[in-house]
Design a protein around this motif. Structure first.
Motif, PDB file in Angstrom:
ATOM      1  N   MET A   1      -4.200   1.247   4.152  1.00  0.00           N
ATOM      2  CA  MET A   1      -3.270   0.313   4.054  1.00  0.00           C
ATOM      3  C   MET A   1      -3.958  -0.984   3.441  1.00  0.00           C
ATOM      4  SD  MET A   1       0.000  -0.254   6.201  1.00  0.00           S
ATOM      5  CE  MET A   1       0.772  -2.007   6.261  1.00  0.00           C
ATOM      6  N   SER A   2      -3.484  -1.412   2.468  1.00  0.00           N
ATOM      7  CA  SER A   2      -4.167  -2.881   2.063  1.00  0.00           C
ATOM      8  C   SER A   2      -3.767  -3.949   3.026  1.00  0.00           C
ATOM      9  CB  SER A   2      -3.270  -3.239   0.765  1.00  0.00           C
ATOM     10  OG  SER A   2      -3.189  -2.237  -0.123  1.00  0.00           O
ATOM     11  N   SER A   3      -4.598  -5.129   2.648  1.00  0.00           N
ATOM     12  CA  SER A   3      -4.620  -6.148   3.420  1.00  0.00           C
ATOM     13  C   SER A   3      -3.056  -7.023   3.666  1.00  0.00           C
ATOM     14  CB  SER A   3      -5.381  -7.337   2.989  1.00  0.00           C
ATOM     15  OG  SER A   3      -5.090  -8.051   1.934  1.00  0.00           O
ATOM     16  N   LEU A   4      -2.697  -7.154   4.708  1.00  0.00           N
ATOM     17  CA  LEU A   4      -1.421  -7.919   4.911  1.00  0.00           C
ATOM     18  C   LEU A   4      -1.159  -9.139   3.940  1.00  0.00           C
ATOM     19  CD1 LEU A   4      -0.900  -7.703   9.025  1.00  0.00           C
ATOM     20  CD2 LEU A   4       0.129  -6.295   7.148  1.00  0.00           C
ATOM     21  N   LYS A   5      -2.363  -9.594   3.593  1.00  0.00           N
ATOM     22  CA  LYS A   5      -2.091 -10.740   2.721  1.00  0.00           C
ATOM     23  C   LYS A   5      -1.578 -10.613   1.384  1.00  0.00           C
ATOM     24  CE  LYS A   5      -4.513 -14.894   0.803  1.00  0.00           C
ATOM     25  NZ  LYS A   5      -5.588 -15.347   0.782  1.00  0.00           N
ATOM     26  N   PHE A   6      -2.178  -9.282   0.917  1.00  0.00           N
ATOM     27  CA  PHE A   6      -1.931  -8.809  -0.391  1.00  0.00           C
ATOM     28  C   PHE A   6      -0.393  -8.388  -0.303  1.00  0.00           C
ATOM     29  CE2 PHE A   6      -1.211  -4.901  -2.952  1.00  0.00           C
ATOM     30  CZ  PHE A   6      -1.378  -5.289  -4.142  1.00  0.00           C
ATOM     31  N   ILE A   7      -0.105  -7.654   0.787  1.00  0.00           N
ATOM     32  CA  ILE A   7       1.155  -6.948   0.877  1.00  0.00           C
ATOM     33  C   ILE A   7       2.329  -8.020   0.998  1.00  0.00           C
ATOM     34  CG2 ILE A   7       2.669  -5.363   2.510  1.00  0.00           C
ATOM     35  CD1 ILE A   7       0.069  -3.835   2.999  1.00  0.00           C
ATOM     36  N   PHE A   8       2.280  -8.876   1.802  1.00  0.00           N
ATOM     37  CA  PHE A   8       3.402  -9.870   1.928  1.00  0.00           C
ATOM     38  C   PHE A   8       3.280 -10.992   1.234  1.00  0.00           C
ATOM     39  CE2 PHE A   8       3.141  -7.425   6.256  1.00  0.00           C
ATOM     40  CZ  PHE A   8       4.352  -6.870   5.738  1.00  0.00           C
ATOM     41  N   PHE A   9       2.129 -11.564   0.480  1.00  0.00           N
ATOM     42  CA  PHE A   9       2.172 -12.939  -0.007  1.00  0.00           C
ATOM     43  C   PHE A   9       1.809 -12.791  -1.463  1.00  0.00           C
ATOM     44  CE2 PHE A   9       2.157 -13.431   4.497  1.00  0.00           C
ATOM     45  CZ  PHE A   9       3.178 -14.060   4.599  1.00  0.00           C
ATOM     46  N   ASN A  10       1.714 -11.746  -2.078  1.00  0.00           N
ATOM     47  CA  ASN A  10       1.073 -11.532  -3.539  1.00  0.00           C
ATOM     48  C   ASN A  10       2.218 -10.499  -4.477  1.00  0.00           C
ATOM     49  OD1 ASN A  10      -0.062 -11.063  -6.015  1.00  0.00           O
ATOM     50  ND2 ASN A  10      -2.202 -10.767  -4.514  1.00  0.00           N
ATOM     51  N   PHE A  11       2.563 -11.173  -5.385  1.00  0.00           N
ATOM     52  CA  PHE A  11       3.416 -10.519  -6.359  1.00  0.00           C
ATOM     53  C   PHE A  11       2.825  -9.560  -7.379  1.00  0.00           C
ATOM     54  CE2 PHE A  11       6.241 -13.866  -4.688  1.00  0.00           C
ATOM     55  CZ  PHE A  11       7.038 -13.310  -4.702  1.00  0.00           C
ATOM     56  N   LYS A  12       1.556  -9.519  -7.563  1.00  0.00           N
ATOM     57  CA  LYS A  12       0.597  -8.632  -8.346  1.00  0.00           C
ATOM     58  C   LYS A  12       0.295  -7.256  -7.705  1.00  0.00           C
ATOM     59  CE  LYS A  12      -0.696 -12.235 -11.105  1.00  0.00           C
ATOM     60  NZ  LYS A  12      -1.313 -13.487 -11.450  1.00  0.00           N
ATOM     61  N   GLY A  13       0.140  -6.282  -8.658  1.00  0.00           N
ATOM     62  CA  GLY A  13      -0.253  -4.925  -8.023  1.00  0.00           C
ATOM     63  C   GLY A  13       1.020  -3.957  -7.624  1.00  0.00           C
ATOM     64  N   ARG A  14       0.395  -2.812  -6.981  1.00  0.00           N
ATOM     65  CA  ARG A  14       1.507  -1.884  -6.819  1.00  0.00           C
ATOM     66  C   ARG A  14       1.306  -1.586  -4.988  1.00  0.00           C
ATOM     67  NH1 ARG A  14      -0.613   0.133 -11.783  1.00  0.00           N
ATOM     68  NH2 ARG A  14      -1.933   1.702 -10.557  1.00  0.00           N
ATOM     69  N   ILE A  15       2.146  -0.995  -4.543  1.00  0.00           N
ATOM     70  CA  ILE A  15       2.164  -0.465  -3.177  1.00  0.00           C
ATOM     71  C   ILE A  15       2.877   0.712  -3.371  1.00  0.00           C
ATOM     72  CG2 ILE A  15       1.840  -2.616  -1.978  1.00  0.00           C
ATOM     73  CD1 ILE A  15       4.678  -2.234  -1.130  1.00  0.00           C
ATOM     74  N   ASP A  16       2.287   1.804  -2.687  1.00  0.00           N
ATOM     75  CA  ASP A  16       3.059   3.251  -2.690  1.00  0.00           C
ATOM     76  C   ASP A  16       4.299   3.121  -1.666  1.00  0.00           C
ATOM     77  OD1 ASP A  16       1.736   3.279  -0.315  1.00  0.00           O
ATOM     78  OD2 ASP A  16       0.490   5.138  -0.628  1.00  0.00           O
ATOM     79  N   ARG A  17       5.038   4.175  -1.843  1.00  0.00           N
ATOM     80  CA  ARG A  17       6.291   4.491  -0.939  1.00  0.00           C
ATOM     81  C   ARG A  17       5.765   4.331   0.565  1.00  0.00           C
ATOM     82  NH1 ARG A  17       9.454   9.641  -2.536  1.00  0.00           N
ATOM     83  NH2 ARG A  17       7.248  10.297  -2.233  1.00  0.00           N
ATOM     84  N   ARG A  18       4.868   4.788   1.186  1.00  0.00           N
ATOM     85  CA  ARG A  18       4.509   4.884   2.513  1.00  0.00           C
ATOM     86  C   ARG A  18       4.178   3.437   2.858  1.00  0.00           C
ATOM     87  NH1 ARG A  18      -0.648   5.165   5.098  1.00  0.00           N
ATOM     88  NH2 ARG A  18      -0.373   6.021   6.998  1.00  0.00           N
TER      89      ARG A  18
END
Length: 149
Positions: free
Chosen positions: A1-18
């Motif tokens: 799982m990516s860093s929490l900062k990337f997941i919750f505070f960044n609008f760039k990139g992609r995250i998978d369904r999980r």
């Protein structure tokens, strides 16, 4: 799982369904906890204390609900934007849900929504909000990625 900062505070990139599901559950646990504590601190009607399940208008109709919504709007928008990117769509698609949500809330808590029971306008606004919320939830939570890993 990516860093929490990337997941919750960044609008760039992609995250998978999980990852989206884990972030979605974490955000909603945070919303419930934060609003419960804040409403007790502010002497607002704390949701769920009296054993009832408050509707959206009652939950967001108090001061603590509005503060909670503002605090969690940015991380919520960030995870949904990245998940739309993963689906091969623009992150701006989240406005398909957000605009009817704000419109339905504004109509419901205004005199247009009716004091004791909803007017037809409030009912239609809530129906459209519900349909767009269902589309958004299915698109983000259940449909597969469009990008190869």
């Amino acid at each position: 799982m990516s860093s929490l900062k990337f997941i919750f505070f960044n609008f760039k990139g992609r995250i998978d369904r999980r990852t989206w599901w884990m972030a979605f559950v974490l955000i909603h646990l945070g919303i419930a906890s934060f609003n419960f504590l804040l409403s007790g601190f502010m002497n607002d009607d704390a949701p769920f204390i009296d054993g009832t399940w408050p509707n959206l208008v009652r939950l967001l109709g108090d001061r603590s609900g509005w503060i909670t919504a503002v605090v969690f709007l940015f991380p919520h928008a960030a995870i949904n934007t990245k998940r739309f990117h993963d689906r091969g769509m623009s992150g701006w698609w989240w406005l398909v849900f957000l605009i009817p949500f704000f419109a339905a809330t504004a109509i419901s808590i205004s005199p247009l929504g009716g004091e004791n029971y909803p007017t037809p306008l409030a009912g239609w606004a809530q129906l459209i909000c519900g349909l767009t919320a269902t589309w958004t939830f299915i698109t983000l939570g259940f449909l597969p990625s469009k990008h190869a890993k």
